[in-house]
Design a protein around this motif. Sequence first.
Motif, mmCIF file in Angstrom:
data_model
loop_
_atom_site.group_PDB
_atom_site.id
_atom_site.type_symbol
_atom_site.label_atom_id
_atom_site.label_comp_id
_atom_site.label_asym_id
_atom_site.label_seq_id
_atom_site.Cartn_x
_atom_site.Cartn_y
_atom_site.Cartn_z
ATOM 1 N N SER A 1 0.826 -1.210 0.000
ATOM 2 C CA SER A 1 0.000 0.000 0.000
ATOM 3 C C SER A 1 0.859 1.257 0.000
ATOM 4 O O SER A 1 0.460 2.292 -0.562
ATOM 5 N N LEU B 1 -6.490 5.090 1.994
ATOM 6 C CA LEU B 1 -6.150 4.668 0.637
ATOM 7 C C LEU B 1 -7.110 5.277 -0.384
ATOM 8 O O LEU B 1 -6.689 5.740 -1.451
ATOM 9 N N ARG B 2 -8.382 5.294 -0.061
ATOM 10 C CA ARG B 2 -9.347 5.901 -0.994
ATOM 11 C C ARG B 2 -9.093 7.396 -1.135
ATOM 12 O O ARG B 2 -9.227 7.954 -2.233
ATOM 13 N N ALA C 1 -11.060 -3.450 0.298
ATOM 14 C CA ALA C 1 -10.672 -3.906 1.625
ATOM 15 C C ALA C 1 -11.724 -4.890 2.127
ATOM 16 O O ALA C 1 -12.819 -4.495 2.531
ATOM 17 N N THR D 1 -9.728 0.882 -3.905
ATOM 18 C CA THR D 1 -9.476 0.041 -2.737
ATOM 19 C C THR D 1 -10.555 -1.003 -2.551
ATOM 20 O O THR D 1 -11.744 -0.688 -2.512
ATOM 21 N N TRP E 1 -5.624 -1.469 -4.976
ATOM 22 C CA TRP E 1 -5.082 -2.265 -3.865
ATOM 23 C C TRP E 1 -6.171 -3.187 -3.333
ATOM 24 O O TRP E 1 -7.320 -2.770 -3.157
ATOM 25 N N GLY F 1 -8.974 1.822 4.904
ATOM 26 C CA GLY F 1 -9.844 2.070 3.765
ATOM 27 C C GLY F 1 -9.970 3.548 3.445
ATOM 28 O O GLY F 1 -9.875 3.954 2.282
#
Length: 327
Positions: A49, A81-82, A90, A88, A64, A78
Amino acid sequence: MTQHRTAHTPQTPGGLLTFGETMGLITANTIGTLEHTRDLTFGIGGAESNTAVGAARLGAPVTWIGRVGSDAAGDLVGRRLRAEGVRTFAVRDTSFTVLMIRHHRAAGVVHVDYHRTGSAGSRLTPRDIPAEAVQRAAILHLSGITPALSASARQATWHAVTTAKAHNVPVSVDVNYRSKLWDRDTARRELQRLVAEADIVFAGVEEAQLVLGSPAETPEDLALGLAAMGPGEAVVKTGSRGCTARIEDAMYAEPALPVSAVVDTVGAGDAFVAGYLAERLRGADGVQRLRTACAMGAYAVSVPGDCELLPTRGELETFLAAGDVLR
């Protein structure tokens, strides 16, 4: 060393696909023992990540995939990353999200504790990696950490690699050997298999020696040895010295960029990989890939955190210009 340029690789719409374990990261912001720390920050970290965020900051389309717990750390993974523009997926698990606790016992001395046995991330399975996502990718990137986590995570790794190879999707492997996860002999056997299937491989000097089972010390010999196992692109990261690479039968050497102060070295290797892969997706030649990779690594050590402060492309260009290292 003479540097050669390679043909451009066309950009494809699938972008970068990666998967693995992302952790909640608790960091002490003062130097000393953890018991005396009163100032802590809560972020995220994880090899794949970190690379995903770095590549997305440089404008690459990135996806990811991973498992996280139904807990606050899983929520944070979550959201972060978003927020970085990473597509993403997750998967929520009944187990917990891994926690990494990091503190500086003394200046320049980093101590890290992991709380990961039986974690959500270690329960990744082949079902979590859709074949369609792999088939659409321009590059599949993975690290040697994931197959070390558990039998099911190892199966997920090989499911993704097999699918990628069947659909001519280039496979990128960052060796990322972790002695706390598996012994050297087991790691060597598994990593040798992964490198043999890879199109692109990244390794530090000691990691390359582990994979090759060789005491060879020069980065040139190590890059040649890794390339001889199968990858068309073999990059040996040499930290403050930069990197050496064998890319499509040409040798390259790129020096590291000077930084005024090293703040945090954790995540620098992931940033390096992000720079290389983002440029490859843009169709850049070998020289530019390595130049951006080294620039990302230098930027990463000059800021705290695993991935939170990695640069955008504009910020990276400003960083390079300020250092008078544009060539």
